[in-house]
Design an enzyme around this catalytic site. Structure first.
Site, PDB file in Angstrom:
ATOM      1  N   ASP A  30      83.605  15.120  51.487  1.00  0.00           N
ATOM      2  CA  ASP A  30      85.176  14.868  51.484  1.00  0.00           C
ATOM      3  C   ASP A  30      85.276  13.883  52.725  1.00  0.00           C
ATOM      4  O   ASP A  30      86.105  13.048  52.676  1.00  0.00           O
ATOM      5  CB  ASP A  30      85.857  16.161  51.591  1.00  0.00           C
ATOM      6  CG  ASP A  30      87.400  16.101  51.998  1.00  0.00           C
ATOM      7  OD1 ASP A  30      88.084  15.557  51.109  1.00  0.00           O
ATOM      8  OD2 ASP A  30      87.855  16.218  53.009  1.00  0.00           O
ATOM      9  N   LYS A  50      86.925  10.010  53.214  1.00  0.00           N
ATOM     10  CA  LYS A  50      88.286   9.471  53.981  1.00  0.00           C
ATOM     11  C   LYS A  50      87.726   8.600  55.124  1.00  0.00           C
ATOM     12  O   LYS A  50      88.275   7.583  55.312  1.00  0.00           O
ATOM     13  CB  LYS A  50      88.682  10.748  54.864  1.00  0.00           C
ATOM     14  CG  LYS A  50      89.157  11.820  53.864  1.00  0.00           C
ATOM     15  CD  LYS A  50      89.466  13.096  54.443  1.00  0.00           C
ATOM     16  CE  LYS A  50      90.190  14.008  53.378  1.00  0.00           C
ATOM     17  NZ  LYS A  50      90.080  15.523  54.050  1.00  0.00           N
ATOM     18  N   GLU A  91      87.212  26.166  49.027  1.00  0.00           N
ATOM     19  CA  GLU A  91      87.365  26.220  47.760  1.00  0.00           C
ATOM     20  C   GLU A  91      86.173  27.220  47.253  1.00  0.00           C
ATOM     21  O   GLU A  91      85.123  27.581  47.891  1.00  0.00           O
ATOM     22  CB  GLU A  91      87.238  24.952  47.056  1.00  0.00           C
ATOM     23  CG  GLU A  91      88.332  23.949  47.425  1.00  0.00           C
ATOM     24  CD  GLU A  91      88.678  22.828  46.583  1.00  0.00           C
ATOM     25  OE1 GLU A  91      88.490  23.181  45.349  1.00  0.00           O
ATOM     26  OE2 GLU A  91      89.237  22.147  46.876  1.00  0.00           O
ATOM     27  N   VAL A 125      94.024  10.475  53.529  1.00  0.00           N
ATOM     28  CA  VAL A 125      93.386  10.739  54.676  1.00  0.00           C
ATOM     29  C   VAL A 125      94.272  11.215  55.589  1.00  0.00           C
ATOM     30  O   VAL A 125      95.275  11.037  56.016  1.00  0.00           O
ATOM     31  CB  VAL A 125      92.802   9.419  55.465  1.00  0.00           C
ATOM     32  CG1 VAL A 125      92.282   9.720  56.697  1.00  0.00           C
ATOM     33  CG2 VAL A 125      92.129   8.512  54.531  1.00  0.00           C
ATOM     34  N   GLY A 130      91.716  30.933  51.733  1.00  0.00           N
ATOM     35  CA  GLY A 130      92.143  29.583  51.062  1.00  0.00           C
ATOM     36  C   GLY A 130      91.947  28.644  51.757  1.00  0.00           C
ATOM     37  O   GLY A 130      92.534  27.421  51.353  1.00  0.00           O
ATOM     38  N   GLU A 162      98.553   6.977  52.122  1.00  0.00           N
ATOM     39  CA  GLU A 162      98.546   7.427  53.146  1.00  0.00           C
ATOM     40  C   GLU A 162      98.198   8.929  53.197  1.00  0.00           C
ATOM     41  O   GLU A 162      97.410   9.734  53.759  1.00  0.00           O
ATOM     42  CB  GLU A 162     100.053   7.676  53.998  1.00  0.00           C
ATOM     43  CG  GLU A 162     100.122   7.998  55.244  1.00  0.00           C
ATOM     44  CD  GLU A 162      99.512   7.233  56.207  1.00  0.00           C
ATOM     45  OE1 GLU A 162      98.409   7.809  56.793  1.00  0.00           O
ATOM     46  OE2 GLU A 162      99.826   6.287  56.671  1.00  0.00           O
ATOM     47  N   ILE A 191      99.000  13.224  59.499  1.00  0.00           N
ATOM     48  CA  ILE A 191      98.907  12.227  60.327  1.00  0.00           C
ATOM     49  C   ILE A 191      98.881  10.934  59.662  1.00  0.00           C
ATOM     50  O   ILE A 191      98.272  10.362  58.934  1.00  0.00           O
ATOM     51  CB  ILE A 191      97.452  12.313  61.117  1.00  0.00           C
ATOM     52  CG1 ILE A 191      96.917  13.555  61.849  1.00  0.00           C
ATOM     53  CG2 ILE A 191      97.199  11.194  62.099  1.00  0.00           C
ATOM     54  CD1 ILE A 191      95.536  13.749  62.079  1.00  0.00           C
ATOM     55  N   ARG A 219      99.274  19.943  33.473  1.00  0.00           N
ATOM     56  CA  ARG A 219      98.776  20.444  32.522  1.00  0.00           C
ATOM     57  C   ARG A 219      99.417  21.617  32.077  1.00  0.00           C
ATOM     58  O   ARG A 219      99.818  21.604  30.537  1.00  0.00           O
ATOM     59  CB  ARG A 219      97.226  21.193  33.063  1.00  0.00           C
ATOM     60  CG  ARG A 219      96.229  19.944  32.596  1.00  0.00           C
ATOM     61  CD  ARG A 219      94.653  20.506  33.059  1.00  0.00           C
ATOM     62  NE  ARG A 219      94.602  20.684  34.293  1.00  0.00           N
ATOM     63  CZ  ARG A 219      93.700  20.713  35.264  1.00  0.00           C
ATOM     64  NH1 ARG A 219      92.521  20.683  34.366  1.00  0.00           N
ATOM     65  NH2 ARG A 219      93.724  20.917  36.248  1.00  0.00           N
TER      66      ARG A 219
END
Lengths: 430, 430
Positions: free
Chosen positions: B203, B207, B192, B134, B189, B131, B138, B46
């Site tokens: 979320d 996953k 959010e 998730v 941080g 990858e 890892i 942006r």
């Protein structure tokens, strides 16, 4: 559908039988995942008559394992015989010469001849899989070669021998001395009749040599590993460790330092705040510290029929799917030798247990030796008081160089009031 | 050397910038591992003027992200915009249509449209890497698709959201109530400004939907997930948990049961003996229980520029090395729908905290409700005594069916002596 991948299995012990069982159990599932069958074309093992509990009807039996590597009906040789020399090596060398793929669980062979085998395999353009050689139930070779391919690995370390971890856990939780815990492990099948390779750290060192090569892109250097086993760890060390906030684990560790490649296998004081301190019993764990991915730890079974068979078959699936990579992550010709950083140059903190006569002046003599070597003492414990008798004294140090530590301990060891050789265990800082 | 792989990056936030930095830092290392360069052909974001701390000199800038998918100089589109719809989706659909490879970190998109995207990608024969969607640090998608390819996965579960784990750890270790811990996480941080997606478990569910598909070979079924977040977890629950031998973790869990695919996201009582109980702070962990490999746990960073960039680049390395696999382990056409096992059919043990008036007969009323539903009580704690006042009572049950549990709790919730809705947390048995 592509034609089946035809494999020849050499060695039908625990692992070989596990591989047969897995392929028999998951034939359809593997076709779904690979788009082709994985067929057992032939097998070779010592005792043809043994009942292994798996169906080998219709499978060709070769008395000479090396003949698998010359068999025109075999695409991939699965070597599960073991040993750094002899039949296993001849089988693999012959398979490569004849352009057949190789899958092996043989850590000793890779630790000794990994670089030359990789060079030959790549010259022939064949697949060479060895996931099963390190921590069977943890796909760590794949993680290092592929999952962390975007990273410079900073350090790799782990609990790579389930036997030692079982013994150390059993010493701690059942308050058994080493010999008793070893005997228990043998009874339960976690340790072999001759446990030397496991308890003296050699098995861990074989695996570490392989991991270091994949992680750092250098030739396999087993001879460059400093190796100590767990047979000198006392129950009192385990008790003091807990008091100080540690568990004792046999770790294999490799990292690049300013002096070169540091590879060490020895008992470690691991802070309880590190999750690897909580990996107990026969489990293995591998930690990869990488510059972008940060710290990653994988925990799983290190040995046994199922986990090792799982690793062997993962390699076969890669081959069936036509996935082929350089053996040690970069082409063998680009593996760059790195000088060995000797253990004397190791920097770290130390735990030492002394057995001393409880008499005025003992502490002064001991601490003077540390002072003269510029080793700074972090803590000192003398729990028991028994004037004139023998008591344990435990010290921990701040970070220092191992050479200085060794000089101090040599001097202290010679004191008349010190009755046994000091027992030193490195404290790992993570 | 093969010609470079030319990528177009859409989105230059934390992750996009991390990918650029990784490729700039490890250009030579990647050539050694892939045998070819990975070049940034163009980018789109942006704010063109923003200082991102990375050198983009000479890189083409496209204002329209979707144009990357039509650019003849781009081989692979790296989608780091996010969101289940809008530009991200259009970009990926267009890239597939135009035969370009796709690498994405977009879990919402995959949770919503994973199966149809996989079908289209496979029809076009392009690579589709996710990858990074998730547990970035890892390599769990690779482990499931390749490392455990020889196994039937029995159960997959994990700590998939670092924000929730950070909050729960901070509640426990700093004795903060949820709201205070959330505010701290926002300041640092880790959360959010609008934390809904994280703290309400959405979320994690995104996953989990992806992991379940790869693990069980069924279409992605986000709608079939039972989701509860952590906002109702009280500090007293965390204290009682510890007293009972548990830590509370927000887990996503999936397994095949006799009723179908059970997918759950909710706070869990995790026994301290399970290593996942010790995965603290912003770390993620994924456990795979597989029939041959047994239990495997991987712990690492779930988010952040470095770990997510590491995952994105691992996918790019796979593409550069010409490694291509079915998106969800088996070809999309063979993904077999599995009925959803509703949460009411879940069987497990339960922890419940009641807020009751301390008066004779209360316990009798409560335990009668459990008895009538055949729910067997495992333990009961009423620590405080304060006749006539309100006190907490905690019960744990033996294994029972959730439907029975819910009926019992509904009845108890209506008792006059019960002053707040009972707080139920499932106890996981591993």
């Amino acid at each position: 559908m592509t034609k089946p991948l035809r494999i020849g299995i050499a060695g039908l012990g625990t692992v070989g039988t596990g591989v047969v069982r897995l392929l028999r159990t998951h034939g359809d599932l593997l076709v779904g995942r690979c788009g082709r069958r994985i067929d057992i074309g032939a097998v070779s093992a010592r005792n043809r008559g043994a009942d292994r509990g798996v169906d080998l009807t219709g499978v060709r039996w070769l008395d000479d394992a090396v003949a698998l590597a010359r068999d025109p009906e075999i695409d991939v040789v699965v070597e599960l015989i073991g040993g750094a020399e002899g039949v296993a090596r001849e089988l693999i060398e012959t398979a490569i010469t004849n352009g057949k793929g190789v899958v092996t669980a043989n850590k000793a062979l890779l630790a000794m001849h990994g670089t030359s085998l990789a060079t030959k395999a790549e010259a022939k353009g064949i697949s060479f899989g060895y996931e099963a050689s390190v921590a069977g139930g943890i796909p760590i070779v794949k993680a290092l070669r592929e999952g962390f391919a975007g990273n410079q690995v900073k350090r790799v370390y782990g609990i790579l021998n389930g036997t030692c971890n079982f013994i150390l856990t059993s010493m701690r939780d059942s308050r058994r001395e080493f010999k008793r815990a070893l005997a228990d492990a043998q009874k339960l099948g976690y340790a072999e009749a001759d446990p030397t390779f496991d308890i003296e750290g050699i098995d861990t060192a074989h695996k570490l040599a392989i991991l270091a090569s994949v992680a750092f892109g250098c030739p396999v250097n087993f001879a460059g590993i400093h190796v100590e086993g767990i047979s000198q760890v006392g129950l009192s060390d385990i008790d003091f460790a807990r008091e100080l906030g540690f568990h004792i684990k046999l770790l294999g560790l490799a990292r690049l330092t300013e002096h070169g490649l540091e590879q060490r296998v020895h008992p470690c004081m691991v802070p309880l705040a590190h999750p690897i301190a909580h990996v107990d019993g026969a489990f293995n764990a591998v930690v990869v510290e990488a510059d972008f991915a940060d710290r990653n730890m994988a925990v799983g079974r290190g040995a046994g029929a199922g986990p090792t068979a799982s690793a062997v078959v993962a390699d076969l699936v890669d081959i069936a799917r036509q996935q082929r990579l350089p053996v040690f992550n970069v082409p063998a010709a680009s593996l760059r030798p790195v000088p060995v950083s000797p253990i004397e140059r190791h920097r770290g903190a130390y735990y030492v247990r002394f057995t001393v006569v409880d008499r005025p002046g003992v502490m002064a003599d001991m601490t003077a030796a540390f002072r003269d070597e510029q080793v700074s003492i972090e803590s000192l414990i003398q729990r028991a008081r028994s004037p004139g008798d023998v008591v344990p004294v435990v010290m921990t140090t701040h970070e220092t160089e191992e050479a200085a530590m060794r000089r101090a301990l040599e001097r202290i060891g010679k004191l008349k009031t010190v009755r046994e050789p000091p027992r030193m265990i490195r404290i790992e800082q993570f």
